[in-house]
Design a protein around this motif. Structure first.
Motif, mmCIF file in Angstrom:
data_model
loop_
_atom_site.group_PDB
_atom_site.id
_atom_site.type_symbol
_atom_site.label_atom_id
_atom_site.label_comp_id
_atom_site.label_asym_id
_atom_site.label_seq_id
_atom_site.Cartn_x
_atom_site.Cartn_y
_atom_site.Cartn_z
ATOM 1 N N GLN A 195 -47.772 -28.778 76.973
ATOM 2 C CA GLN A 195 -48.278 -28.665 78.336
ATOM 3 C C GLN A 195 -47.676 -29.734 79.240
ATOM 4 O O GLN A 195 -47.269 -29.456 80.373
ATOM 5 N N ALA A 198 -43.924 -29.084 79.977
ATOM 6 C CA ALA A 198 -43.606 -27.933 80.822
ATOM 7 C C ALA A 198 -44.203 -28.028 82.218
ATOM 8 O O ALA A 198 -43.801 -27.280 83.120
ATOM 9 N N ALA A 199 -45.154 -28.939 82.425
ATOM 10 C CA ALA A 199 -45.844 -29.023 83.712
ATOM 11 C C ALA A 199 -44.862 -29.365 84.834
ATOM 12 O O ALA A 199 -44.111 -30.336 84.753
ATOM 13 N N VAL A 202 -41.716 -25.592 84.087
ATOM 14 C CA VAL A 202 -41.898 -24.206 83.646
ATOM 15 C C VAL A 202 -43.114 -23.590 84.304
ATOM 16 O O VAL A 202 -43.112 -22.437 84.715
ATOM 17 N N THR A 203 -44.195 -24.377 84.436
ATOM 18 C CA THR A 203 -45.443 -23.861 84.990
ATOM 19 C C THR A 203 -45.987 -24.803 86.048
ATOM 20 O O THR A 203 -45.702 -26.003 86.056
ATOM 21 N N LEU A 204 -46.795 -24.258 86.943
ATOM 22 C CA LEU A 204 -47.642 -25.040 87.821
ATOM 23 C C LEU A 204 -49.047 -24.945 87.239
ATOM 24 O O LEU A 204 -49.657 -23.869 87.283
ATOM 25 N N PRO A 205 -49.574 -26.025 86.657
ATOM 26 C CA PRO A 205 -50.875 -25.957 85.982
ATOM 27 C C PRO A 205 -51.986 -25.473 86.898
ATOM 28 O O PRO A 205 -51.892 -25.547 88.133
ATOM 29 N N THR A 209 -52.366 -25.428 91.080
ATOM 30 C CA THR A 209 -52.227 -24.130 91.751
ATOM 31 C C THR A 209 -53.449 -23.821 92.592
ATOM 32 O O THR A 209 -53.342 -23.392 93.750
#
Length: 268
Positions: A195, A198-199, A202-205, A209
């Motif tokens: 987590q 990748a924060a 790869v992703t917007l936690p 968001t």
């Protein structure tokens, strides 16, 4: 600051059509998951709608006892999930004792740290901060503890002959259990490492968001997310260590014997 965009039932109904895609794929590919998708979707909708009404009431009430009561119930449910997920379990309520300590201690420590230092709400029990923060931390602690408990119990059963051979040669219990215990802890910590890695790339936690959608400045939202990720990493680490050592301790006795007789495999 932009106004919050509210959702009506039609918006949710249109989004729910995507679950029908999953159900159709399951049926078409004969995966056998269509019933599970349907039940999970209905259960998720009912649970979130119910908790929405409960939280609205708790927020309006602003009572410390009620707020702490909600957090306590959340913690007990999380502990139950940790206890029942592994294939093997301790006799009686042994798994629940391990799970409760592994979930509550890191959650209390990390939430208290956040409320006392970075967030500092007034009053300290403000449910708009305490309940969501505890819920997010509980979710990650639950995952870390359940993976660790499953790793210790399952790994000990698989490595029984090796561990007992070490004990027979005079190796102290904690050294004999070392490889299994470390592997279980490593397994429990991998998700939070993923987590954090990748924060933002790869992703917007989720919390970031949500705050951006609610109109918060992205920089401020990022600060909150960084704070949260540090809290989650600390909580997960404490949970993994607590769960691993508590479970391993229950698998031995004062004579440093391996006590797999204390485990049961529930019928499915």
């Amino acid at each position: 600051m932009t106004s919050v965009i509210t959702l009506d039932p039609l918006d949710l109904a249109l989004a729910s059509s995507l679950v029908l895609v999953d159900i159709g794929l399951s049926i078409g590919l004969r995966l056998g998951l269509h019933r599970g998708f349907a039940i999970a979707a209905v259960r998720m909708t009912a649970q979130l709608a119910a908790i929405g009404f409960v939280l609205r009431f708790i927020f309006q009430l602003g009572n410390p006892a009620a707020t702490l009561g909600v957090v306590l119930v959340m913690g007990l449910i999380a502990a139950r999930e940790v206890a029942v997920r592994p294939k093997q379990r301790f006799h009686h309520f042994g798994s629940y004792a391990v799970a409760i300590l592994s979930v509550t201690v890191p959650t209390i420590l990390t939430v208290a740290l956040a409320l006392a230092t970075a967030i500092r709400p007034s009053p300290w029990f403000d449910p708009r901060y305490l309940v969501p923060l505890a819920g997010i931390i509980l979710g990650n602690v639950l995952n870390a503890a359940s993976l660790t408990l499953d790793g210790v119990l399952g790994g000990t059963e698989r490595e029984r002959e090796t561990i007992e051979a070490r004990l027979a040669l005079g190796t102290p219990y904690w050294i004999a259990m070392g490889p299994t215990l470390r592997e279980a802890m490593r397994r429990g910590l991998v998700p939070i490492i993923n987590q954090m890695s990748a924060a933002g790339v790869v992703t917007l936690p989720g919390i970031m968001t949500g705050q951006i959608i609610a109109g918060m400045d992205p920089i401020e939202a990022a600060k909150y997310q960084i704070l949260l990720m540090f809290l989650l990493s600390g909580g997960s680490g404490i949970a993994v260590v607590a769960c691993g050592y508590l479970a391993a301790r229950k698998l031995t006795d004062d004579r440093q014997r391996l006590r797999l007789d204390r485990l049961i495999t529930p019928k499915t």
